[in-house]
Design a protein around this motif. Structure first.
Motif, short mmCIF file in Angstrom:
data_model
loop_
_atom_site.label_atom_id
_atom_site.label_comp_id
_atom_site.label_asym_id
_atom_site.label_seq_id
_atom_site.Cartn_x
_atom_site.Cartn_y
_atom_site.Cartn_z
N GLY A 50 10.57 -18.50 13.91
CA GLY A 50 9.58 -18.95 14.80
C GLY A 50 8.88 -20.36 14.74
O GLY A 50 8.28 -20.76 15.24
N ASP A 77 0.15 -14.72 14.23
CA ASP A 77 -0.83 -13.86 15.36
C ASP A 77 -1.51 -12.54 14.56
O ASP A 77 -2.64 -12.42 14.90
CB ASP A 77 -0.02 -13.22 16.37
CG ASP A 77 0.89 -14.28 17.26
OD1 ASP A 77 0.35 -15.59 17.39
OD2 ASP A 77 2.07 -14.23 17.58
N TYR A 154 8.06 -21.65 23.49
CA TYR A 154 8.00 -20.42 22.85
C TYR A 154 9.42 -20.53 21.81
O TYR A 154 10.44 -20.97 22.21
CB TYR A 154 8.07 -19.34 23.76
CG TYR A 154 7.09 -19.30 24.59
CD1 TYR A 154 6.08 -18.48 24.05
CD2 TYR A 154 7.14 -19.81 26.01
CE1 TYR A 154 4.82 -18.38 24.97
CE2 TYR A 154 6.00 -19.69 26.78
CZ TYR A 154 4.68 -19.08 26.08
OH TYR A 154 3.57 -19.04 26.90
N GLU A 159 8.44 -14.06 20.81
CA GLU A 159 7.30 -14.75 21.03
C GLU A 159 6.95 -15.06 22.47
O GLU A 159 5.90 -14.62 23.11
CB GLU A 159 7.42 -16.23 20.34
CG GLU A 159 6.26 -16.84 20.35
CD GLU A 159 6.05 -18.28 19.65
OE1 GLU A 159 6.57 -19.02 20.09
OE2 GLU A 159 6.10 -18.01 18.32
#
Length: 205
Positions: A50, A77, A154, A159
């Motif tokens: 990511g 997150d 994203y 995600e």
């Protein structure tokens, strides 16, 4: 300045390239390159899941002392979930903490760390090291400060799926507040919500 300057790679000084390669590969990071040349130069690059930025290490890459890279941020997150996943991979990770004094997330202020997470975004951390002692910080970011992100992009399908879930939940509440009627304009509402959510702007109601 009008020219875009995109930070895409950070050099991590290591003593044993193969050992470092095994460690970062074991984290599930994507191996982008491993190039060796006749003059002894070797460059290895990994990208965390990511992440738009990568890490590089190798032979004849830097004069910095192995292990001297400190406080490299990995934004997540959910810091508890990230810590659990790393622990399952055999990585020694600190307990989740929040700073009891400014700067306590860094090694020099370790004595001022308070156990447990902070309820505010940007306030919860955990740390781990690679085999050379380069230190990584897991930082939990749940809501971005305004202006920190200007584009709603994203990095992965997962995600994007999580963003859609948040938008769906918020839109459900939106419909309840408006008599529970079907909202024909839901695509536009979703789009507005997802852009605001990603860029730290005020969320639509």
């Amino acid at each position: 300045m009008g020219v875009e300057l995109k930070l895409e790679a950070v050099v991590v000084p290591v003593a044993d390239v193969d050992r470092a390669k095994e460690f970062y590969g074991g984290l599930g990071w994507r191996l982008d390159a491993d190039f060796a040349f006749d003059n002894g130069f070797r460059i290895v690059q990994f990208t965390p899941p990511g992440s738009p930025a990568s890490v590089q290490f190798g032979t004849a890459v830097t004069t910095a002392e192995p292990g001297s890279a400190q406080g490299l941020y990995l934004v997540v997150d959910d810091v508890e979930e990230a810590r659990t996943e790393l622990s399952k991979l055999g990585v020694e990770v600190s307990e989740v903490f929040h700073p009891g004094a400014p700067g306590a997330q860094f090694e020099a202020g370790a004595q001022n760390r308070v156990a447990g997470r902070d309820e505010s975004s940007y306030g919860s951390f955990a740390t781990f090291q690679d085999p050379d002692g380069n230190t990584w910080l897991l930082q939990e970011v749940t809501t971005r400060l305004p202006g920190r992100v200007t584009e709603a992009t994203y990095a992965s399908a997962d995600e994007l799926a999580e963003a859609l879930k948040r938008a769906a939940a918020a839109h459900g509440e939106h419909e309840k507040r408006h008599g529970g009627e079907y909202d024909e304009q839901w695509p536009a509402w979703y789009a507005s919500y997802m852009v605001a959510d990603r860029t730290g702007q005020e969320l639509p109601e």
